[in-house]
Enzyme design. Structure first.
Site, PDB file in Angstrom:
ATOM      1  CB  THR A 178      51.362 -20.172 -23.276  1.00  0.00           C
ATOM      2  OG1 THR A 178      51.709 -18.961 -22.626  1.00  0.00           O
ATOM      3  CG2 THR A 178      50.900 -21.202 -22.265  1.00  0.00           C
ATOM      4  NE  ARG A 206      50.672 -11.741 -15.875  1.00  0.00           N
ATOM      5  CZ  ARG A 206      50.424 -12.713 -16.751  1.00  0.00           C
ATOM      6  NH1 ARG A 206      51.310 -13.659 -16.951  1.00  0.00           N
ATOM      7  NH2 ARG A 206      49.305 -12.729 -17.421  1.00  0.00           N
ATOM      8  CB  VAL A 207      51.354 -15.585 -10.992  1.00  0.00           C
ATOM      9  CG1 VAL A 207      50.888 -16.989 -11.343  1.00  0.00           C
ATOM     10  CG2 VAL A 207      52.671 -15.655 -10.218  1.00  0.00           C
ATOM     11  N   GLY A 208      50.206 -15.428 -14.169  1.00  0.00           N
ATOM     12  CA  GLY A 208      48.992 -15.517 -14.991  1.00  0.00           C
ATOM     13  C   GLY A 208      48.194 -16.762 -14.656  1.00  0.00           C
ATOM     14  CG  ASP A 209      45.973 -18.430 -17.851  1.00  0.00           C
ATOM     15  OD1 ASP A 209      46.949 -17.709 -18.151  1.00  0.00           O
ATOM     16  OD2 ASP A 209      45.469 -19.231 -18.654  1.00  0.00           O
ATOM     17  CB  THR A 228      47.441 -20.368 -24.645  1.00  0.00           C
ATOM     18  OG1 THR A 228      48.321 -19.287 -24.970  1.00  0.00           O
ATOM     19  CG2 THR A 228      46.685 -20.783 -25.899  1.00  0.00           C
ATOM     20  N   GLY A 229      46.397 -17.518 -23.421  1.00  0.00           N
ATOM     21  CA  GLY A 229      45.792 -16.222 -23.724  1.00  0.00           C
ATOM     22  C   GLY A 229      46.076 -15.243 -22.614  1.00  0.00           C
ATOM     23  N   GLY A 231      46.088 -14.017 -19.439  1.00  0.00           N
ATOM     24  CA  GLY A 231      45.869 -14.791 -18.226  1.00  0.00           C
ATOM     25  C   GLY A 231      44.939 -14.168 -17.210  1.00  0.00           C
TER      26      GLY A 231
HETATM   27  N1  ASP Z   1      48.272 -17.278 -20.330  1.00  0.00           N
HETATM   28  C1  ASP Z   1      49.638 -16.834 -20.241  1.00  0.00           C
HETATM   29  C2  ASP Z   1      49.770 -15.862 -19.114  1.00  0.00           C
HETATM   30  O1  ASP Z   1      48.912 -15.024 -18.962  1.00  0.00           O
HETATM   31  C3  ASP Z   1      50.138 -16.196 -21.487  1.00  0.00           C
HETATM   32  C4  ASP Z   1      49.786 -16.876 -22.788  1.00  0.00           C
HETATM   33  O2  ASP Z   1      49.135 -17.904 -22.792  1.00  0.00           O
HETATM   34  O3  ASP Z   1      50.200 -16.363 -23.835  1.00  0.00           O
HETATM   35  O4  ASP Z   1      50.775 -15.890 -18.425  1.00  0.00           O
END
Ligand code: ASP
Length: 310
Positions: A178, A206-209, A228-229, A231
């Protein structure tokens, strides 16, 4: 007035390529953003330009080179925010868009805050943003990664619980990438932006953060944050807003970033990191994953070249 820019290129365990290439891409994005800031450009233009450059770089999981969903699609998420006016725009699950961050900016400039899927795509066309081809976003490496996953799934004997076999847990250690940027301009205004293809092999829809304000990005008068991480945990803990609030309550940028990641570690199992800037140009960078690629320049340290780290 200090000026500063920080970018990240994702956090995780195993990068989807050599770390030097990830660092170089972050440096280039920082140089680009720095030129805009030095010319008196806005923090908003700076973070948009830096993230666009990272979206164009196929090694990152954003724009071109984004990872695939379980059913072989590319669904992109992005969000952008300006700290003084709290203007914010985001798109989620949008397809066939080369620069989701610029679409998020268009949303920010409209009466909306968040548009998803087909609606976001229709809005893009209304705004004169042409749709690209699926192949324009797909890289050979991401396709290979997806095909290997499908072969692994097909070789398993267990019955499926879902129509699509997704990662068993969002806490998987799949490759990340990301991208995000935060900037402070000569007018003392902060801005933040984040863009992603989401987690590899994610369930469709699916939706992350990343496109959720206060979770994967946030900016107010005190701080700008991009995350990032994993989510799901960044969502449940409102990580970006939490980090900005630590600054609002008097914490130094570095302390705010570290305290927020400590909360992530204490209250959830997810890993990841964040970049943060305050209005004095102080930088906070913290992560609890194995690496988080990042780069920055701040006028506070009289730097000529970006500093990178992992
Ligand atoms: N945060 C992102 C998500 O969960 C993924 C990532 O940052 O690697 O979609």
């Amino acid at each position: 007035m200090p000026i500063a820019i920080v970018v990240h290129g994702g956090a995780g365990k195993t990068p989807a390529g050599p770390l030097e290439a990830f660092q170089e891409g972050c440096k280039e994005a920082v140089r680009l953003g720095w030129r805009i800031l030095e010319d008196g450009g806005s923090a908003l233009d700076t973070v948009e330009a830096a993230v666009r450059a990272l979206e164009d770089n196929p090694i990152y999981n954003a724009g071109t080179g984004a990872s695939l969903t379980a059913n072989g699609n590319i669904e992109l998420d992005a969000g952008i925010m300006e700290g003084q006016t709290l203007r914010v725009g985001a798109v989620a699950d949008v397809e066939l868009i080369k620069h989701p961050i610029s679409l998020a900016r268009k949303v920010m400039e409209s009466p909306h805050v968040l548009l998803v899927g087909k609606g976001a795509q229709e809005f893009a066309q209304e705004q004169g943003i042409a749709l690209c081809k699926f192949e324009d976003l797909l890289t050979e490496q991401r396709h290979k990664q997806w095909k290997e996953k499908q072969a692994e799934v097909a070789s398993k004997q267990e019955p499926r619980f879902h129509r699509y076999e997704v990662n068993p847990s969002p806490r998987s250690e799949e490759k990340h990438g990301t991208v995000g940027a935060v900037a402070l301009d000569t007018a003392g205004i902060l801005a933040a932006a984040t863009s992603t293809g989401g987690t590899f092999n994610k369930y469709l829809g699916r939706v992350g953060d990343s496109p959720l304000v206060g979770c994967g990005f946030y900016a107010d008068e005190n701080a700008a944050v991009s995350c990032t991480g994993e989510g799901e945990d960044f969502i449940r803990l409102l990580i970006a807003k939490r980090a900005a609030d630590f600054v609002g309550n008097g914490a130094h940028a570095r302390e705010a970033a570290e305290k927020t990641i400590a909360v992530l570690g204490a209250k959830a199992h997810g890993t990841g990191g964040l970049i943060l800037l305050d209005r004095q140009g102080n930088i906070g960078i913290a992560w609890n994953s194995q690496y988080m690629v990042h780069a920055y320049i701040t006028s506070n340290q009289e730097m000529q070249e970006p500093t990178t780290g992992i």
